[in-house]
Design a protein around this motif. Structure first.
Motif, PDB file in Angstrom:
ATOM      1  N   ILE A 186       0.853  -1.184   0.000  1.00  0.00           N
ATOM      2  CA  ILE A 186       0.000   0.000   0.000  1.00  0.00           C
ATOM      3  C   ILE A 186       0.890   1.236   0.000  1.00  0.00           C
ATOM      4  O   ILE A 186       1.856   1.314   0.768  1.00  0.00           O
ATOM      5  CB  ILE A 186      -0.925   0.003   1.231  1.00  0.00           C
ATOM      6  CG1 ILE A 186      -1.774  -1.276   1.235  1.00  0.00           C
ATOM      7  CG2 ILE A 186      -1.821   1.224   1.251  1.00  0.00           C
ATOM      8  CD1 ILE A 186      -2.626  -1.419   2.465  1.00  0.00           C
ATOM      9  N   PRO A 187       0.609   2.232  -0.828  1.00  0.00           N
ATOM     10  CA  PRO A 187       1.461   3.429  -0.851  1.00  0.00           C
ATOM     11  C   PRO A 187       1.321   4.255   0.416  1.00  0.00           C
ATOM     12  O   PRO A 187       0.210   4.564   0.865  1.00  0.00           O
ATOM     13  CB  PRO A 187       0.962   4.197  -2.090  1.00  0.00           C
ATOM     14  CG  PRO A 187      -0.425   3.701  -2.315  1.00  0.00           C
ATOM     15  CD  PRO A 187      -0.450   2.279  -1.856  1.00  0.00           C
ATOM     16  N   LEU A 188       2.439   4.616   0.985  1.00  0.00           N
ATOM     17  CA  LEU A 188       2.479   5.446   2.184  1.00  0.00           C
ATOM     18  C   LEU A 188       2.505   6.920   1.812  1.00  0.00           C
ATOM     19  O   LEU A 188       2.951   7.303   0.724  1.00  0.00           O
ATOM     20  CB  LEU A 188       3.723   5.121   3.016  1.00  0.00           C
ATOM     21  CG  LEU A 188       3.683   3.921   3.954  1.00  0.00           C
ATOM     22  CD1 LEU A 188       5.031   3.753   4.622  1.00  0.00           C
ATOM     23  CD2 LEU A 188       2.597   4.080   4.996  1.00  0.00           C
ATOM     24  N   ILE A 211      10.242   2.350  -3.102  1.00  0.00           N
ATOM     25  CA  ILE A 211      10.862   1.652  -1.977  1.00  0.00           C
ATOM     26  C   ILE A 211       9.786   0.826  -1.285  1.00  0.00           C
ATOM     27  O   ILE A 211       8.701   1.332  -0.971  1.00  0.00           O
ATOM     28  CB  ILE A 211      11.512   2.643  -0.991  1.00  0.00           C
ATOM     29  CG1 ILE A 211      12.670   3.379  -1.682  1.00  0.00           C
ATOM     30  CG2 ILE A 211      12.008   1.936   0.256  1.00  0.00           C
ATOM     31  CD1 ILE A 211      13.318   4.445  -0.823  1.00  0.00           C
ATOM     32  N   SER A 212      10.089  -0.452  -1.069  1.00  0.00           N
ATOM     33  CA  SER A 212       9.156  -1.379  -0.421  1.00  0.00           C
ATOM     34  C   SER A 212       9.661  -1.716   0.968  1.00  0.00           C
ATOM     35  O   SER A 212      10.799  -2.178   1.127  1.00  0.00           O
ATOM     36  CB  SER A 212       9.018  -2.656  -1.257  1.00  0.00           C
ATOM     37  OG  SER A 212       8.219  -3.607  -0.592  1.00  0.00           O
ATOM     38  N   TYR A 230       4.144  -1.871   2.985  1.00  0.00           N
ATOM     39  CA  TYR A 230       3.933  -0.545   2.425  1.00  0.00           C
ATOM     40  C   TYR A 230       5.003  -0.216   1.379  1.00  0.00           C
ATOM     41  O   TYR A 230       6.079  -0.838   1.327  1.00  0.00           O
ATOM     42  CB  TYR A 230       3.958   0.522   3.529  1.00  0.00           C
ATOM     43  CG  TYR A 230       3.060   0.205   4.696  1.00  0.00           C
ATOM     44  CD1 TYR A 230       1.692   0.057   4.507  1.00  0.00           C
ATOM     45  CD2 TYR A 230       3.576   0.041   5.984  1.00  0.00           C
ATOM     46  CE1 TYR A 230       0.863  -0.235   5.573  1.00  0.00           C
ATOM     47  CE2 TYR A 230       2.752  -0.249   7.049  1.00  0.00           C
ATOM     48  CZ  TYR A 230       1.391  -0.389   6.841  1.00  0.00           C
ATOM     49  OH  TYR A 230       0.561  -0.689   7.884  1.00  0.00           O
ATOM     50  N   THR A 231       4.683   0.765   0.560  1.00  0.00           N
ATOM     51  CA  THR A 231       5.619   1.286  -0.431  1.00  0.00           C
ATOM     52  C   THR A 231       5.705   2.794  -0.281  1.00  0.00           C
ATOM     53  O   THR A 231       4.763   3.443   0.213  1.00  0.00           O
ATOM     54  CB  THR A 231       5.181   0.942  -1.865  1.00  0.00           C
ATOM     55  OG1 THR A 231       3.902   1.549  -2.134  1.00  0.00           O
ATOM     56  CG2 THR A 231       5.089  -0.553  -2.070  1.00  0.00           C
ATOM     57  N   LEU A 232       6.813   3.338  -0.717  1.00  0.00           N
ATOM     58  CA  LEU A 232       7.040   4.775  -0.620  1.00  0.00           C
ATOM     59  C   LEU A 232       7.628   5.250  -1.932  1.00  0.00           C
ATOM     60  O   LEU A 232       8.637   4.706  -2.401  1.00  0.00           O
ATOM     61  CB  LEU A 232       7.982   5.101   0.541  1.00  0.00           C
ATOM     62  CG  LEU A 232       8.145   6.574   0.915  1.00  0.00           C
ATOM     63  CD1 LEU A 232       6.816   7.156   1.365  1.00  0.00           C
ATOM     64  CD2 LEU A 232       9.192   6.744   2.001  1.00  0.00           C
ATOM     65  N   SER A 233       6.988   6.255  -2.512  1.00  0.00           N
ATOM     66  CA  SER A 233       7.444   6.809  -3.778  1.00  0.00           C
ATOM     67  C   SER A 233       7.013   8.266  -3.834  1.00  0.00           C
ATOM     68  O   SER A 233       5.927   8.617  -3.358  1.00  0.00           O
ATOM     69  CB  SER A 233       6.837   6.039  -4.959  1.00  0.00           C
ATOM     70  OG  SER A 233       7.260   6.584  -6.189  1.00  0.00           O
ATOM     71  N   PRO A 234       7.834   9.156  -4.382  1.00  0.00           N
ATOM     72  CA  PRO A 234       7.430  10.567  -4.483  1.00  0.00           C
ATOM     73  C   PRO A 234       6.154  10.712  -5.298  1.00  0.00           C
ATOM     74  O   PRO A 234       5.951   9.983  -6.278  1.00  0.00           O
ATOM     75  CB  PRO A 234       8.624  11.231  -5.177  1.00  0.00           C
ATOM     76  CG  PRO A 234       9.783  10.332  -4.917  1.00  0.00           C
ATOM     77  CD  PRO A 234       9.213   8.948  -4.871  1.00  0.00           C
ATOM     78  N   PRO A 235       5.249  11.620  -4.905  1.00  0.00           N
ATOM     79  CA  PRO A 235       4.002  11.779  -5.662  1.00  0.00           C
ATOM     80  C   PRO A 235       4.238  12.175  -7.112  1.00  0.00           C
ATOM     81  O   PRO A 235       3.503  11.749  -8.004  1.00  0.00           O
ATOM     82  CB  PRO A 235       3.262  12.882  -4.885  1.00  0.00           C
ATOM     83  CG  PRO A 235       3.883  12.896  -3.530  1.00  0.00           C
ATOM     84  CD  PRO A 235       5.301  12.492  -3.711  1.00  0.00           C
ATOM     85  N   GLN A 236       5.256  13.011  -7.362  1.00  0.00           N
ATOM     86  CA  GLN A 236       5.527  13.431  -8.730  1.00  0.00           C
ATOM     87  C   GLN A 236       6.289  12.384  -9.509  1.00  0.00           C
ATOM     88  O   GLN A 236       6.570  12.560 -10.693  1.00  0.00           O
ATOM     89  CB  GLN A 236       6.314  14.753  -8.734  1.00  0.00           C
ATOM     90  CG  GLN A 236       7.746  14.657  -8.197  1.00  0.00           C
ATOM     91  CD  GLN A 236       7.796  14.777  -6.678  1.00  0.00           C
ATOM     92  OE1 GLN A 236       6.752  14.771  -6.030  1.00  0.00           O
ATOM     93  NE2 GLN A 236       8.982  14.909  -6.123  1.00  0.00           N
ATOM     94  N   ASN A 237       6.642  11.273  -8.839  1.00  0.00           N
ATOM     95  CA  ASN A 237       7.417  10.231  -9.491  1.00  0.00           C
ATOM     96  C   ASN A 237       6.578   9.472 -10.507  1.00  0.00           C
ATOM     97  O   ASN A 237       6.976   9.277 -11.648  1.00  0.00           O
ATOM     98  CB  ASN A 237       7.968   9.270  -8.428  1.00  0.00           C
ATOM     99  CG  ASN A 237       9.155   8.485  -8.924  1.00  0.00           C
ATOM    100  OD1 ASN A 237       9.299   8.259 -10.112  1.00  0.00           O
ATOM    101  ND2 ASN A 237      10.003   8.057  -8.013  1.00  0.00           N
ATOM    102  N   GLY A 240      14.122  -4.107   3.529  1.00  0.00           N
ATOM    103  CA  GLY A 240      13.304  -3.560   2.465  1.00  0.00           C
ATOM    104  C   GLY A 240      13.985  -3.726   1.126  1.00  0.00           C
ATOM    105  O   GLY A 240      15.096  -4.269   1.021  1.00  0.00           O
ATOM    106  N   GLU A 241      13.318  -3.248   0.087  1.00  0.00           N
ATOM    107  CA  GLU A 241      13.824  -3.341  -1.274  1.00  0.00           C
ATOM    108  C   GLU A 241      13.612  -2.017  -1.974  1.00  0.00           C
ATOM    109  O   GLU A 241      12.631  -1.296  -1.683  1.00  0.00           O
ATOM    110  CB  GLU A 241      13.117  -4.458  -2.047  1.00  0.00           C
ATOM    111  CG  GLU A 241      13.344  -5.839  -1.461  1.00  0.00           C
ATOM    112  CD  GLU A 241      12.462  -6.884  -2.100  1.00  0.00           C
ATOM    113  OE1 GLU A 241      12.666  -8.076  -1.823  1.00  0.00           O
ATOM    114  OE2 GLU A 241      11.543  -6.500  -2.877  1.00  0.00           O
ATOM    115  N   ALA A 242      14.516  -1.704  -2.882  1.00  0.00           N
ATOM    116  CA  ALA A 242      14.440  -0.474  -3.667  1.00  0.00           C
ATOM    117  C   ALA A 242      14.554  -0.826  -5.145  1.00  0.00           C
ATOM    118  O   ALA A 242      15.392  -1.655  -5.527  1.00  0.00           O
ATOM    119  CB  ALA A 242      15.548   0.501  -3.260  1.00  0.00           C
TER     120      ALA A 242
END
Length: 681
Positions: A203-205, A586-587, A591-598, A651-653
């Motif tokens: 799920i995106p954080l 990034i996982s 959860y996952t994390l990614s810039p919104p503009q990405n 985690g993983e990137a």
């Protein structure tokens, strides 16, 4: 020719430990009855499938599982590859298996038929061209298939409960019925071509979750009971500490996000005010006008008109035949006796009541002018006689520009109409008397040698203080003006409201035993607050909506301030705008994390293969690969460095570099920079 995407061939759920409940089976059919009792659910792309075919497909899956267990009891047969298919086996609970068979993506090609034998006699029909397929081995990934099946099981468990709990409480027949209702719809909604690589990672954080999570924990800590909470802002999750450590952290927020009702159309300010007003029948409403001579007179009701005759102008019930304009000799349009325009001897009223718009539900203030017989009986308000130098005013008028359309003398105070309505000429009965200050100003401007007014023009005026409207009358009259002068419509935020959702949740101690819980969630704009409580929890014990509104304000203020800082600090140059953007994700756990503009929405098989290598038995830490068209770098890395305490962060990137001139060293440095910024924030 066109490429055919991968598709599901069949899906089944079985339990090899189940026994048939029907004891009246013939001895020769006992084996088939026992095999059939293992199958709890089955669906296939073919509309009609024989029982023998179902038993053969399920029997093959059981044989593969048993064969792999002969070599290592701890090793489970996850998947089997063939030229055209992928077979995936998943055991979410002990003795329960979910088995899916997927056909790979394929491209049809035609095979040229063989030529005829020249020695053959007679005409033979031309053979039809044979169609074969080229299958794409990298069109689906094993981990993505397993992740999707596991996500479907978790969703079923959230809505209905675990397989074991349903079987124990309701029986096998109820379990088969619920499996059929859920997985039939879920299985054929599965579009493998639309699945992105990031969809099965988690799920995106929210990018600011590290600063917003303490704010949420502090809010929940003030409650007199233990509860799990989370927030969703613009489809991004803000988890609490209790949710991150729970077993349902991967599926519950996604399900609540689908239960959020769509935002209603914003209420305009005028609609909100009109809906809050109380409609009062005009026949029973007594309105006192400050301009009328008799207080307490009832305002006549408006004549009903069909909707088709309504225009943008408010309705006016005015008797035009008996209407007195009280402007003698002024608007005669050249028909007066004197060649020069005559000047009215009374100053223009400085306060005009605009007609009431039809949209306002307050009682109408428009009055119907009565006939001359009724007007004679009513004492009228008359303006005082004012001495005016007519010759000076005529000279001033004649000195105007020849093309000027101005009709008001310059010496008279001009009236600025209201922005919402244009004042109409009113009768003397509806005009305000001139104030004493205005009378003194006009007297001082008049010449001493002015001819006194004739006795017929001399009139008397009552004290203006006696005719001043009361506060209640002013409120009644100013309602239409305020509604008309309110300016642009301002959207009104709908009121907050608790919405309940019943779910089945399990604990860490007994993951296969679920119990009913209730989730109360509140939504305002793009932010949702959810609270997980017991099923018997009363709504009266929930946090007050005013406190939740304050929490929403704090979260939105924090997000806006951080976004403004980021925008000011990252103003791109022209070269940066034209340069291809690097994308990464990034996982971490669920959860996952990614810039919104990405905008990481890659479906490249390089990432699926890299993830397979990282999670395999090769003990690989980084995987670098490069495509040919386009020539992008695809990087997969295990481990996210270390935290402040020196502990390794799991985690993983994954990163995609779109600059084709980048080298292997540039790609490694770019990924290292992403991980360093993640550790700092």
């Amino acid at each position: 020719m066109s490429r055919i995407p991968p598709a599901l061939l069949y899906l089944t759920v079985f339990n090899p430990t189940l026994r048939p409940t029907n004891t009246t089976v013939a001895p020769e059919d006992e084996e088939d009855a026992e095999e059939q009792a293992h199958v709890l659910f089955y669906t296939a792309r073919e509309r009609a499938v024989s029982r023998d075919k179902i038993l053969r497909q399920v029997g093959l899956a059981k044989a593969l599982i048993n064969f792999a267990g002969m070599f290592d009891p701890l090793a489970v047969c996850d998947n089997v590859h063939s030229q055209s298919r992928r077979m995936v086996m998943l055991s979410p609970e002990p003795d329960f298996w979910i088995h899916a068979c997927v056909e790979l993506a394929k491209t049809p090609k035609q095979v040229t038929p063989k030529r005829k034998d020249p020695k053959s006699k007679g005409k033979e029909p031309a053979p039809k061209p044979d169609i074969t397929y080229d299958y794409h081995d990298g069109s689906v990934g094993d981990l993505s298939l397993r992740s999707h099946l596991l996500k479907g099981y978790e969703l079923f468990k959230l809505l209905h409960g675990s397989f074991s709990s349903i079987l124990l409480s309701l029986g096998q027949q109820a379990l088969e019925l619920q499996l059929e209702r859920f997985f039939t719809v879920w299985g054929w909604k599965w579009d493998m071509e639309e699945d992105t690589f990031s969809s099965h990672l988690g799920i995106p954080l929210h990018p600011l979750h590290r600063s917003l999570t303490p704010m949420l924990d502090e809010f929940v800590s003030r409650l007199p009971y233990n509860a799990t909470s989370f927030m969703i802002n613009n489809s991004l999750l803000i988890p609490s500490t209790a949710l991150a450590s729970s077993s349902y952290a991967a599926v519950l927020p996604g399900h609540i996000a689908t239960r959020i009702p769509p935002p209603p159309p914003p209420l305009m300010h005028s609609e909100a005010s009109s809906s809050a007003a109380t409609v009062v029948p005009l026949e029973e409403t007594e309105v006192t006008l400050p301009h009328s001579s008799e207080p307490g007179t009832k305002s006549p009701a408006k004549s009903s008109e069909p909707d088709s005759n309504k225009t943008f102008m408010p309705g006016m019930n005015i008797d035009m035949k008996h209407l007195k304009w009280s402007w003698p000799g002024y608007l005669t349009f050249g028909k007066s006796k004197s060649s020069s325009p005559s000047i009215p001897t009374t100053p223009v009223a400085t306060d005009v009541v605009s007609p009431q718009p039809q949209a306002i539900t307050k009682p109408s203030l428009s009055t119907e002018i009565k006939a001359d017989e009724d007007i004679k009986d009513t004492p009228q308000l008359v303006a005082p006689a004012v001495d005016v130098d007519t010759e000076s005013l005529q000279d001033a008028i004649s000195s105007e520009h020849p093309h000027s359309t101005r009709t008001t003398p310059p010496s008279l105070p001009s009236i600025e109409p209201s922005p919402a309505s244009i004042p109409l000429p009113l009768d003397d009965d509806l005009a305000f008397p001139a104030s004493e200050e205005q009378q003194d100003r006009e007297s001082n401007k008049s010449s001493p040698d002015q001819t006194p007014a004739s006795p017929q023009e001399e009139q008397t005026v009552d004290d203006p203080q006696d005719n001043e409207p009361s506060s209640e009358q002013q409120q009644i009259e100013t309602l239409p003006v305020e509604a008309a002068d309110s300016g642009p419509h301002i959207p009104t935020t709908p009121p907050l409201l608790y919405l309940p959702t019943t779910v089945h949740l399990a604990t860490e101690d007994a993951p296969t035993m679920t119990r009913k819980m209730k989730v109360w969630h509140v939504t305002r704009n793009a932010t949702t607050f959810a609270l997980v409580v017991d099923l018997e929890h009363s709504q009266d014990e929930l946090p007050m909506l005013s406190h939740i509104a304050t929490l929403f304000d704090d979260v939105e203020l924090t997000v806006e301030s951080e976004e403004s800082k980021t925008l000011e600090a990252s103003i791109p140059t022209l070269s940066k705008i034209l340069e291809p953007k690097d994308k990464h994700i990034i996982s971490t756990g669920h959860y996952t994390l990614s810039p919104p503009q990405n905008g990481f929405t890659s479906r490249s098989e390089h990432f699926f293969n890299g993830q397979q290598i990282l999670r395999g038995d090769l003990d690989a830490q980084e995987v670098f690969s490069r495509g040919q068209n386009p020539q992008h770098w695809y990087i997969s890395k295990k481990g996210l460095g270390s935290n402040e305490a020196g502990e390794a962060v799991e985690g993983e990137a994954y990163m995609e570099i779109a600059r084709k001139e980048s080298t292997l060293t540039d790609a490694g440095n770019a990924l290292a920079g992403v991980i360093r910024r993640f550790a700092e924030t």
